[in-house]
Design an enzyme around this catalytic site. Structure first.
Site, PDB file in Angstrom:
ATOM      1  N   CYS A   1       0.840  -1.211   0.000  1.00  0.00           N
ATOM      2  CA  CYS A   1       0.000   0.000   0.000  1.00  0.00           C
ATOM      3  C   CYS A   1       0.867   1.250   0.000  1.00  0.00           C
ATOM      4  O   CYS A   1       0.567   2.224  -0.699  1.00  0.00           O
ATOM      5  CB  CYS A   1      -0.909   0.025   1.227  1.00  0.00           C
TER       6      CYS A   1
ATOM      7  N   ARG B   1      -7.783  -4.713  -2.974  1.00  0.00           N
ATOM      8  CA  ARG B   1      -7.350  -3.530  -3.733  1.00  0.00           C
ATOM      9  C   ARG B   1      -8.357  -3.279  -4.847  1.00  0.00           C
ATOM     10  O   ARG B   1      -8.137  -3.656  -5.993  1.00  0.00           O
ATOM     11  CB  ARG B   1      -5.947  -3.752  -4.312  1.00  0.00           C
TER      12      ARG B   1
END
Ligand code: BEZ
Length: 214
Positions: free
Chosen positions: A55, A132
């Site tokens: 991330c 995601r």
């Protein structure tokens, strides 16, 4: 939260063409109402958790390329289940450690209300991680693209830029985009609809080039 999150059947899966569910949420840029962005493109993207390596790499890349999205009138809107203080601490750490300012707002979603509405929960995770997910929402509030990656695989920001460019070109020029299309490259004509048109087009009638509007 302990144990895997179960799929919430009260939210049927969102599909391309659905209206993007509206929400009001706290973000790193203050309170935010999704529908206040009507008239602009929005890329709403979830990340599994703050302070995680993949991330962080995505946020650095997205922050560096945010001006290119802004040039195309597309607002970036991040989201995770983590709290607003966690988001603020993470983006401060990114700025301090990597000298990159995160320019877009990040939604806190501790109740996972938004994640459930958009089907972003990671059903394999033992915690509140989201997958995601990426939702491209057009200026009329309609979902135009949905992309999902697992927590273990980082997204390509260049590909997200390409998808936005393609969506905008499709709308502008009534064309289709071939594999790997990039802005400025030849596009494809929509499928022919009549026998006459097929005969006139010749043997390659099923794959006809068409120039985007200049
Ligand atoms: C990461 O962003 O590195 C990550 C997040 C959740 C699970 C695994 C990796």
């Amino acid at each position: 939260m302990t144990g895997p999150i179960t799929d919430d059947l009260s939210f049927p899966p969102l599909r391309i063409g659905d209206e993007a569910p509206d929400f009001t949420a706290r973000t790193t840029h203050g309170e935010f109402v999704l529908s206040s962005l009507r008239g602009r493109w929005v890329m709403l993207f979830a990340h599994p958790a703050d302070f995680t390596p993949v991330c962080t790499s995505e946020f650095i890349a997205l922050s560096k390329l945010e001006p290119a999205f802004r040039e195309r009138d597309c607002v970036l809107l991040g989201l995770s289940a983590d709290s607003l203080p966690a988001h603020l601490a993470w983006i401060s750490a990114i700025e301090e450690r990597f000298n990159v300012r995160v320019p877009f707002p990040i939604v806190e979603d501790p109740s996972m209300e938004v994640a459930r509405a958009y089907g972003m929960m990671d059903l394999e995770a033992q915690n509140s991680a989201t997958v995601r997910s990426v939702f491209f929402i057009d200026p009329t509030g309609i979902i135009r693209t949905i992309i999902s990656y697992p927590a273990s695989v980082g997204r390509s920001v260049a590909e997200l830029q390409r998808v936005l460019s393609a969506l905008q070109e499709v709308d502008r020029s009534n064309i289709l985009t071939p594999e790997g299309w990039q802005p400025g490259e030849p596009a494809i004509a929509p499928p022919l609809q009549t026998q006459d048109a097929v005969q006139k087009a010749g043997p390659s009638w099923f794959l006809q080039p068409k120039k985007p509007r200049s």
